[in-house]
Design an enzyme around this catalytic site. Sequence first.
Site, PDB file in Angstrom:
ATOM      1  N   TYR A  59     -41.053  51.548  22.258  1.00  0.00           N
ATOM      2  CA  TYR A  59     -41.238  49.710  22.440  1.00  0.00           C
ATOM      3  C   TYR A  59     -40.048  49.698  20.575  1.00  0.00           C
ATOM      4  CZ  TYR A  59     -44.969  48.750  24.883  1.00  0.00           C
ATOM      5  OH  TYR A  59     -46.057  48.704  26.051  1.00  0.00           O
ATOM      6  N   PHE A 204     -49.605  42.895  30.146  1.00  0.00           N
ATOM      7  CA  PHE A 204     -49.651  41.662  30.703  1.00  0.00           C
ATOM      8  C   PHE A 204     -50.571  40.480  31.172  1.00  0.00           C
ATOM      9  CE2 PHE A 204     -45.677  38.934  33.397  1.00  0.00           C
ATOM     10  CZ  PHE A 204     -45.513  38.255  32.647  1.00  0.00           C
ATOM     11  N   PRO A 205     -51.532  40.324  30.140  1.00  0.00           N
ATOM     12  CA  PRO A 205     -53.424  40.017  30.762  1.00  0.00           C
ATOM     13  C   PRO A 205     -52.605  37.983  31.241  1.00  0.00           C
ATOM     14  CG  PRO A 205     -53.035  40.666  28.162  1.00  0.00           C
ATOM     15  CD  PRO A 205     -52.084  41.012  29.112  1.00  0.00           C
ATOM     16  N   LEU A 206     -51.795  37.787  29.955  1.00  0.00           N
ATOM     17  CA  LEU A 206     -51.447  36.556  30.096  1.00  0.00           C
ATOM     18  C   LEU A 206     -50.321  35.536  30.973  1.00  0.00           C
ATOM     19  CD1 LEU A 206     -51.953  35.681  26.330  1.00  0.00           C
ATOM     20  CD2 LEU A 206     -53.316  34.395  27.820  1.00  0.00           C
TER      21      LEU A 206
END
Length: 276
Positions: A59, A204-206
């Site tokens: 990142y 990417f839970p949303l």
Amino acid sequence: MGNTTFKLGELEINRLGYGAMQLTGNGVFGEVEDRENAIKVLQEAVANGVNFIDTAEAYGPKFNESLIADALHPYKHDLLIATKGGFDRPGPNNWVPNGNPEKIRQDIEGSLQRLKVDSIDLWQLHRIDPKVNVGDTLAPVIEAVKEGKIKYVGLSEVTIDQIKQVQDLLPILSVQNMYNLANRQWESVLDFTDEQGLAFIPWFPLASGPAKLEDKIKAIAEKHQATTAQIALAWLLKRSSNILLIPGTKSTAHLKENLKATEIELTDAEFESLAK
């Protein structure tokens, strides 16, 4: 929510954690635009009970780990910071798996320095590099565990067979695969980790997915006086007790909103209707 914590190693982890990936430049590349705000978001997360933060060497690359140290070091004793290694970053939105043992060794050493720790709480292999034998890739990891430089090891984007293959080499504690209401291709991996007592950390839970799903979430959200994001997170928390969530955001308001998802108790009927 009755069950808001999960035992990760010797730490009780609040199941709603924080993923720091968004605190970087565009395409997860370079330094975050508003560093002061990013530091505030990280500090607010911890102040509001988050004790699991997910980052990676890739990142930025590297910028994100240094940011976390600037914001939070010296760390609270019960804060678990998870990082990852094994990706080259030639440019924005460009991710190239690199399982070369030398690269992995450098990633581990670099993470220790940037996070300002003697030991990484949870080190995750970002991807298994198909061009390198996984035993070779993990040799420096096994060595780092022996030396006390890594406490626990996790994997990311893996199949059940790959998990078993790695478990023959060393114990693992967690699996981080893409999983959300709209994309449940890793359903069997989630169930396997649950059986094994491993943490499952959906990235990417949303993702809200197709419009018909959004409409369904919206209706349930209105009933609970909640946002669609909160319902998506509440569904994941109810889906399996080994799920740890790491939604990311650059906004403190959105952060607090996400953390409230633990207070939402979906009925079985609501859960089922979203699962369809």
